[in-house]
Design a protein around this motif. Sequence first.
Motif, PDB file in Angstrom:
ATOM      1  N   GLU A 141       0.835  -1.208   0.000  1.00  0.00           N
ATOM      2  CA  GLU A 141       0.000   0.000   0.000  1.00  0.00           C
ATOM      3  C   GLU A 141       0.866   1.253   0.000  1.00  0.00           C
ATOM      4  O   GLU A 141       0.511   2.259  -0.637  1.00  0.00           O
ATOM      5  CB  GLU A 141      -0.920   0.003   1.216  1.00  0.00           C
ATOM      6  CG  GLU A 141      -2.054  -0.995   1.137  1.00  0.00           C
ATOM      7  CD  GLU A 141      -2.963  -0.937   2.351  1.00  0.00           C
ATOM      8  OE1 GLU A 141      -4.106  -1.432   2.260  1.00  0.00           O
ATOM      9  OE2 GLU A 141      -2.548  -0.382   3.396  1.00  0.00           O
ATOM     10  N   ALA A 144       1.952   1.781  -3.506  1.00  0.00           N
ATOM     11  CA  ALA A 144       0.843   2.294  -4.320  1.00  0.00           C
ATOM     12  C   ALA A 144       0.623   3.781  -4.051  1.00  0.00           C
ATOM     13  O   ALA A 144       0.369   4.562  -4.980  1.00  0.00           O
ATOM     14  CB  ALA A 144      -0.428   1.494  -4.031  1.00  0.00           C
ATOM     15  N   THR A 153       3.587   4.956 -12.941  1.00  0.00           N
ATOM     16  CA  THR A 153       2.764   3.778 -13.183  1.00  0.00           C
ATOM     17  C   THR A 153       3.431   2.573 -12.553  1.00  0.00           C
ATOM     18  O   THR A 153       4.647   2.419 -12.662  1.00  0.00           O
ATOM     19  CB  THR A 153       2.611   3.499 -14.690  1.00  0.00           C
ATOM     20  OG1 THR A 153       2.634   4.730 -15.400  1.00  0.00           O
ATOM     21  CG2 THR A 153       1.323   2.763 -14.969  1.00  0.00           C
ATOM     22  N   LEU A 154       2.641   1.691 -11.947  1.00  0.00           N
ATOM     23  CA  LEU A 154       3.201   0.614 -11.151  1.00  0.00           C
ATOM     24  C   LEU A 154       2.804  -0.755 -11.693  1.00  0.00           C
ATOM     25  O   LEU A 154       1.621  -1.048 -11.850  1.00  0.00           O
ATOM     26  CB  LEU A 154       2.722   0.751  -9.700  1.00  0.00           C
ATOM     27  CG  LEU A 154       3.290  -0.209  -8.659  1.00  0.00           C
ATOM     28  CD1 LEU A 154       4.805  -0.075  -8.555  1.00  0.00           C
ATOM     29  CD2 LEU A 154       2.644   0.055  -7.295  1.00  0.00           C
ATOM     30  N   THR A 155       3.799  -1.561 -12.010  1.00  0.00           N
ATOM     31  CA  THR A 155       3.610  -3.001 -12.142  1.00  0.00           C
ATOM     32  C   THR A 155       4.201  -3.595 -10.876  1.00  0.00           C
ATOM     33  O   THR A 155       5.424  -3.598 -10.694  1.00  0.00           O
ATOM     34  CB  THR A 155       4.306  -3.566 -13.385  1.00  0.00           C
ATOM     35  OG1 THR A 155       3.658  -3.073 -14.568  1.00  0.00           O
ATOM     36  CG2 THR A 155       4.227  -5.093 -13.398  1.00  0.00           C
ATOM     37  N   LEU A 156       3.336  -4.044  -9.975  1.00  0.00           N
ATOM     38  CA  LEU A 156       3.776  -4.552  -8.673  1.00  0.00           C
ATOM     39  C   LEU A 156       4.077  -6.042  -8.782  1.00  0.00           C
ATOM     40  O   LEU A 156       3.258  -6.821  -9.277  1.00  0.00           O
ATOM     41  CB  LEU A 156       2.699  -4.303  -7.622  1.00  0.00           C
ATOM     42  CG  LEU A 156       3.048  -4.737  -6.190  1.00  0.00           C
ATOM     43  CD1 LEU A 156       4.236  -3.936  -5.653  1.00  0.00           C
ATOM     44  CD2 LEU A 156       1.838  -4.563  -5.272  1.00  0.00           C
ATOM     45  N   SER A 192      -2.547  -7.425  -2.287  1.00  0.00           N
ATOM     46  CA  SER A 192      -1.832  -6.519  -3.190  1.00  0.00           C
ATOM     47  C   SER A 192      -2.732  -6.065  -4.326  1.00  0.00           C
ATOM     48  O   SER A 192      -2.685  -4.907  -4.759  1.00  0.00           O
ATOM     49  CB  SER A 192      -0.581  -7.206  -3.744  1.00  0.00           C
ATOM     50  OG  SER A 192       0.337  -7.507  -2.717  1.00  0.00           O
ATOM     51  N   ARG A 193      -3.565  -6.981  -4.811  1.00  0.00           N
ATOM     52  CA  ARG A 193      -4.509  -6.603  -5.859  1.00  0.00           C
ATOM     53  C   ARG A 193      -5.444  -5.502  -5.348  1.00  0.00           C
ATOM     54  O   ARG A 193      -5.746  -4.543  -6.070  1.00  0.00           O
ATOM     55  CB  ARG A 193      -5.304  -7.834  -6.299  1.00  0.00           C
ATOM     56  CG  ARG A 193      -6.244  -7.580  -7.469  1.00  0.00           C
ATOM     57  CD  ARG A 193      -6.888  -8.866  -7.963  1.00  0.00           C
ATOM     58  NE  ARG A 193      -5.923  -9.703  -8.669  1.00  0.00           N
ATOM     59  CZ  ARG A 193      -5.406 -10.824  -8.189  1.00  0.00           C
ATOM     60  NH1 ARG A 193      -5.764 -11.249  -6.981  1.00  0.00           N
ATOM     61  NH2 ARG A 193      -4.547 -11.525  -8.878  1.00  0.00           N
ATOM     62  N   LEU A 196      -3.801  -2.067  -5.292  1.00  0.00           N
ATOM     63  CA  LEU A 196      -3.633  -1.432  -6.606  1.00  0.00           C
ATOM     64  C   LEU A 196      -4.943  -0.941  -7.206  1.00  0.00           C
ATOM     65  O   LEU A 196      -4.933  -0.293  -8.260  1.00  0.00           O
ATOM     66  CB  LEU A 196      -2.998  -2.425  -7.587  1.00  0.00           C
ATOM     67  CG  LEU A 196      -1.584  -2.916  -7.268  1.00  0.00           C
ATOM     68  CD1 LEU A 196      -1.147  -3.938  -8.313  1.00  0.00           C
ATOM     69  CD2 LEU A 196      -0.600  -1.760  -7.221  1.00  0.00           C
ATOM     70  N   LEU A 199      -5.323   2.632  -8.633  1.00  0.00           N
ATOM     71  CA  LEU A 199      -4.273   3.176  -9.499  1.00  0.00           C
ATOM     72  C   LEU A 199      -4.594   2.944 -10.969  1.00  0.00           C
ATOM     73  O   LEU A 199      -4.880   1.817 -11.385  1.00  0.00           O
ATOM     74  CB  LEU A 199      -2.925   2.514  -9.193  1.00  0.00           C
ATOM     75  CG  LEU A 199      -2.227   2.864  -7.887  1.00  0.00           C
ATOM     76  CD1 LEU A 199      -0.902   2.120  -7.798  1.00  0.00           C
ATOM     77  CD2 LEU A 199      -1.987   4.366  -7.794  1.00  0.00           C
ATOM     78  N   ALA A 202      -2.337   0.139 -13.418  1.00  0.00           N
ATOM     79  CA  ALA A 202      -1.472  -0.729 -12.625  1.00  0.00           C
ATOM     80  C   ALA A 202      -1.615  -2.177 -13.084  1.00  0.00           C
ATOM     81  O   ALA A 202      -2.649  -2.593 -13.617  1.00  0.00           O
ATOM     82  CB  ALA A 202      -1.804  -0.607 -11.143  1.00  0.00           C
ATOM     83  N   LEU A 204      -0.383  -6.385 -11.840  1.00  0.00           N
ATOM     84  CA  LEU A 204       0.107  -7.234 -10.754  1.00  0.00           C
ATOM     85  C   LEU A 204       0.704  -8.491 -11.351  1.00  0.00           C
ATOM     86  O   LEU A 204       0.077  -9.157 -12.188  1.00  0.00           O
ATOM     87  CB  LEU A 204      -1.037  -7.605  -9.804  1.00  0.00           C
ATOM     88  CG  LEU A 204      -0.676  -8.514  -8.628  1.00  0.00           C
ATOM     89  CD1 LEU A 204       0.240  -7.788  -7.652  1.00  0.00           C
ATOM     90  CD2 LEU A 204      -1.939  -9.000  -7.909  1.00  0.00           C
TER      91      LEU A 204
END
Length: 454
Positions: A141, A144, A153-156, A192-193, A196, A199, A202, A204
Amino acid sequence: MGMATTLHFASLFTPDGWCRDARVTVADGLVAALETDTSPQLEDERHDIGVPGMPNLHSHAFQRGMAGLAEHRGKGEDSFWTWREAMYRFVHALDPDTFEAIAALAYMEMLEAGFTRVGEFHYLHNAPDGRPYANSARMAEALAAAAANTGQTLTLLPVFYAQGGFGGIPAGTEQRRFVTDAEGYGRLLEASRAALAGLDDARLGIAPHSLRAVTPQSLNEVLALALEGPVHIHIAEQEREVADCLDWSGARPVQWLMDNADVGAEWCLVHATHVDSSELAAIARTKAVVGLCPITEANLGDGVFPAVEALAQGVRFGIGSDSNVRIDMTEELRLLEYGQRLIHRRRNCLAGSEGGSTGRALFERALTGGQQALAAPSPLSPGAPADIVSLDAGHPSLLGRREDALLDGLVFAAGQGAIDCIWRRGVKWVEGGRHRDREAITARYHKALKGLLA
């Protein structure tokens, strides 16, 4: 649909090549239309040179806070393994707030460098005593929030970390913040999903940390959870890792992985520094992406990836900032080429065909490889987020240049100093090379580091 805005570029680099007099219409943050060979309209915001934002396929954001703190020599020879001890000491003191402050600075600097999506290889899951937070994605979090507040931009990529070394060596106390089991990891992915959910754009994925940190059984259990998104893994980064894998299994790391996992185009093999010809051929057949981090690999003394042979075999690659000791997209590309020049003692090693531009070849391959590795849409295509970087045509190293020569000038001469504006999902977050919230983000980081390093 909200109000549309238009950007006009005298010269724009797209996945199809260079376009002249390109007019990009942006609606709701997405590319609604791309026209070429068209004059600017009165309402257009005009710029000289535009290129797509670059994906950063491998980052440990928190390590930005320890940049420069491991540059003193200890007893014996320093290596990745002695650096890792310094990292363990630093990570022990981080809480969610300091973690977020450091990540925000890193993500801001990535945007300023031209990176508009980051693959966050995230393994700092637990509290300092090793117990899970009540919300297992508490630290996710924080990442994020850092992405939301900087425009990144996030690819976690939540990391699965189960053991301390090949053959089931138990994790040490210094690794307790990273460790989980397969059942706990499943819960972490679901949390985690949710982290995100707010966002834009994003993604995952999953990230088995490395072959030394997972058992064959737990690797299979985790891969079964990869219902969407990419799969990233550290592999063959150091010579000792290769030797330890041979002792444990009789196979080299990439060889073992290919024999024991269904590796495909959704995979990113991070580093893969120490690979032989047969392993390169196997990587090429799978269409997996190799994640190269030249600045970090040089800083840690890992070695140099055999990029000339890899490209000859058709291996795909992208670039990442990894330890974030220095965040500079152009320097990652430049050092990738220079490492090959030093090894092979010739120039323009990665240009491809005769007469090809090395700057374009590096930029284009890293763009497409990073896009694949982070499950990102093709840049500047209809419906894709409007993630665009403008360059200062007045920079001394870009003057008088056109098309591919602009990318040569950017990568090998101008560097980050030529970056002017950056739009992320159609919002201009960077202008004149500076993030619009730089002062506030930096002030929060200063406060966090003073508390950590006091």
